[in-house]
Design an enzyme around this catalytic site. Sequence first.
Site, PDB file in Angstrom:
ATOM      1  N   LYS A 154       0.869  -1.183   0.000  1.00  0.00           N
ATOM      2  CA  LYS A 154       0.000   0.000   0.000  1.00  0.00           C
ATOM      3  C   LYS A 154       0.904   1.230   0.000  1.00  0.00           C
ATOM      4  O   LYS A 154       1.815   1.325   0.828  1.00  0.00           O
ATOM      5  CB  LYS A 154      -0.854  -0.039   1.272  1.00  0.00           C
ATOM      6  CG  LYS A 154      -1.952   0.983   1.345  1.00  0.00           C
ATOM      7  CD  LYS A 154      -2.946   0.512   2.398  1.00  0.00           C
ATOM      8  CE  LYS A 154      -3.928   1.556   2.807  1.00  0.00           C
ATOM      9  NZ  LYS A 154      -4.863   1.052   3.820  1.00  0.00           N
ATOM     10  N   ASP A 172     -16.205  -1.656   0.039  1.00  0.00           N
ATOM     11  CA  ASP A 172     -14.869  -2.013  -0.457  1.00  0.00           C
ATOM     12  C   ASP A 172     -13.904  -2.241   0.705  1.00  0.00           C
ATOM     13  O   ASP A 172     -12.800  -2.734   0.501  1.00  0.00           O
ATOM     14  CB  ASP A 172     -14.319  -0.929  -1.396  1.00  0.00           C
ATOM     15  CG  ASP A 172     -14.388   0.462  -0.797  1.00  0.00           C
ATOM     16  OD1 ASP A 172     -15.492   0.868  -0.379  1.00  0.00           O
ATOM     17  OD2 ASP A 172     -13.345   1.139  -0.727  1.00  0.00           O
ATOM     18  N   ASP A 221      -8.095  -2.100   6.357  1.00  0.00           N
ATOM     19  CA  ASP A 221      -7.992  -0.661   6.096  1.00  0.00           C
ATOM     20  C   ASP A 221      -8.237   0.210   7.325  1.00  0.00           C
ATOM     21  O   ASP A 221      -9.354   0.632   7.633  1.00  0.00           O
ATOM     22  CB  ASP A 221      -8.927  -0.238   4.946  1.00  0.00           C
ATOM     23  CG  ASP A 221      -8.256  -0.479   3.602  1.00  0.00           C
ATOM     24  OD1 ASP A 221      -7.084  -0.896   3.598  1.00  0.00           O
ATOM     25  OD2 ASP A 221      -8.892  -0.272   2.566  1.00  0.00           O
TER      26      ASP A 221
HETATM   27  P1  AMP Z   1      -9.318   3.641   1.400  1.00  0.00           P
HETATM   28  O1  AMP Z   1      -9.960   4.837   2.046  1.00  0.00           O
HETATM   29  O2  AMP Z   1      -7.843   3.504   1.728  1.00  0.00           O
HETATM   30  O3  AMP Z   1     -10.059   2.384   1.628  1.00  0.00           O
HETATM   31  O4  AMP Z   1      -9.355   3.944  -0.160  1.00  0.00           O
HETATM   32  C1  AMP Z   1     -10.525   4.094  -0.921  1.00  0.00           C
HETATM   33  C2  AMP Z   1     -10.174   4.145  -2.392  1.00  0.00           C
HETATM   34  O5  AMP Z   1      -9.367   5.293  -2.685  1.00  0.00           O
HETATM   35  C3  AMP Z   1      -9.385   2.946  -2.889  1.00  0.00           C
HETATM   36  O6  AMP Z   1      -9.787   2.717  -4.208  1.00  0.00           O
HETATM   37  C4  AMP Z   1      -7.961   3.448  -2.830  1.00  0.00           C
HETATM   38  O7  AMP Z   1      -7.113   2.743  -3.698  1.00  0.00           O
HETATM   39  C5  AMP Z   1      -8.126   4.896  -3.238  1.00  0.00           C
HETATM   40  N1  AMP Z   1      -7.066   5.784  -2.722  1.00  0.00           N
HETATM   41  C6  AMP Z   1      -6.922   6.234  -1.442  1.00  0.00           C
HETATM   42  N2  AMP Z   1      -5.858   7.053  -1.352  1.00  0.00           N
HETATM   43  C7  AMP Z   1      -5.294   7.130  -2.587  1.00  0.00           C
HETATM   44  C8  AMP Z   1      -4.170   7.829  -3.142  1.00  0.00           C
HETATM   45  N3  AMP Z   1      -3.390   8.599  -2.403  1.00  0.00           N
HETATM   46  N4  AMP Z   1      -3.923   7.644  -4.453  1.00  0.00           N
HETATM   47  C9  AMP Z   1      -4.698   6.872  -5.215  1.00  0.00           C
HETATM   48  N5  AMP Z   1      -5.767   6.196  -4.772  1.00  0.00           N
HETATM   49  C10 AMP Z   1      -6.077   6.324  -3.467  1.00  0.00           C
HETATM   50 MG    MG Z   2      -9.943   0.541   1.207  1.00  0.00          MG
END
Ligand code: AMP
Ligand code: MG
Length: 524
Positions: free
Chosen positions: A155, A294, A304
């Site tokens: 990640k 997700d 997460d």
């Molecule tokens: P999360 O909140 O970590 O579960 O992420 C939700 C979505 O946003 C997922 O599809 C992640 O891959 C995407 N995402 C979160 N932060 C980033 C970032 N800095 N760059 C690209 N995608 C991100």
């Molecule tokens: Mg996520």
Amino acid sequence: MLDEPKAVTQHLIDAVGVLDALRWSAYGLGMSSSTTTRSETARTGTRPVVLGGRFARELPELSIPWSAEAAPAPQVVALNEPLAGELGIAPAWLRGDEGIALLTGAAVPEGATPVAQAYAGHQFGGFSPRLGDGRALLLGELTDADGTLRDLHLKGSGPTPFARGGDGYAAIGPMLREYLVSEAMHALGVPTTRSLAVVATGRPVRRETVLPGAVLARIASSHLRVGTFQYVATQDDRDLLHRLTDVAIARHAPAAASAERPALALLDAVIEAQAATIARWMSIGFVHGVMNTDNMTISGETIDYGPCAFLDGYDPASVYSSIDHGGRYAYRNQPIVAEWNLARFAETLLPLIDDDLQHAIELATGALERFSAHYADAWVALMRAKLGLGEAVSDEITATLATDLLGLMEVARTDYTSTFRALATSARGGVRPDVLESAAGEAWAERWLALEPHADAMDRVNPVYIPRNHFVEEALGAATDGDLAPFDRLLEAVGRPLDERAGLERYAEPAPATFEPYTTYCGT
Ligand code: AMP
Ligand code: MG
């Protein structure tokens, strides 16, 4: 988007003051070349790491082969040696050049195919048909010491085709938060993804300020999510749904393969696993903060750790995430949200449950209706243990006692973790926690003590140390500034949450009143 990394580094060197310069040099950012210091350490104990590419091979429609972005100056900041051992990887090798290359995705074992996984998801109730790994990669599957397949996932490894405008990176604080909290959850007996390592990349990451970048190497029994099934449901491809379901069954519910209706048996198994996990969250006062579909696994593992937090003073309406304005993911809503998410999962399986849609809906509804019973059973069992009660005490009495105690705690806003821990002292005839000092508290204590609670058994389940919000913030702030000592000490405390140890007293203390209100952030 970020400028070229070098240009940003130069800009930083020009702009930062003395303190920031210390921070950057701590992570090899521009001030000195610290990249060679670790490389001589060890190639001893090397055993080749074998990574399977089963997900990539069996479900090519659900992934995009992709590579990690090179880390300019990688430096291991946290390494989980016991977990490495479980995976048959020598920690010394992981600290060496080849290990660091694996942990940052710079080099992967021959035959492995790193992929960004596709998934969809309901985020705060709204459906996004295409999310996917925007800043993560599945490197492949490892076989652990028990012969079980486990995903090795990165990640913060750089933008992928799913980045949707995000930069693809992660800052060191949030990656260390996931490392710390997931390991604490594991130690508390909560099913969770694990953290193998955090490697600082040497790349500056732009958030509200510019922060040191890092990559987390995560281990999970798989990265299949409710959102993975939702993505497939949007594709209208029955063969793909079949293959995904078979993979999920093989990895998480092998007994379902021989059931009369394997997809329904999978649904049953996921419902039971999630009910057990959420009951554990509730029993330790954990608030996930972003229970989008997700972020809900098929394995039942917690995944997460973004805006998560632990209850301080007991308030079931607690919400910490800065973006959760409606309190959708408040502490007390978590079982309801889990059930809602599982209903979305059930919908995706309908075509495989029965050809007759009405009948499939009836069967899936029957399965979903069992969630609350599974949850209640798991919760009562946990509360029975927390209150030190034996099996002879009925579920009904246990549930009433627990609910009444929580009601007292809510009124008095007493600290969730230390109140439960302190109850064992009362069971031994010692001082009572604050919550039992009122007349109602005394009446409760009388009812409870009459059931002869077992104090030693309580000490085996009620933690002394959890990742209290104020200590997590302290540790991550210091780590971001280059001082890992507070992180290491907190990790030591929460790694053995039940064993009270000299020198760690402060980690058992509730947050000072001045600490609230605590706010957490996503997208970090
Ligand atoms: P999360 O909140 O970590 O579960 O992420 C939700 C979505 O946003 C997922 O599809 C992640 O891959 C995407 N995402 C979160 N932060 C980033 C970032 N800095 N760059 C690209 N995608 C991100
Ligand atoms: Mg996520």
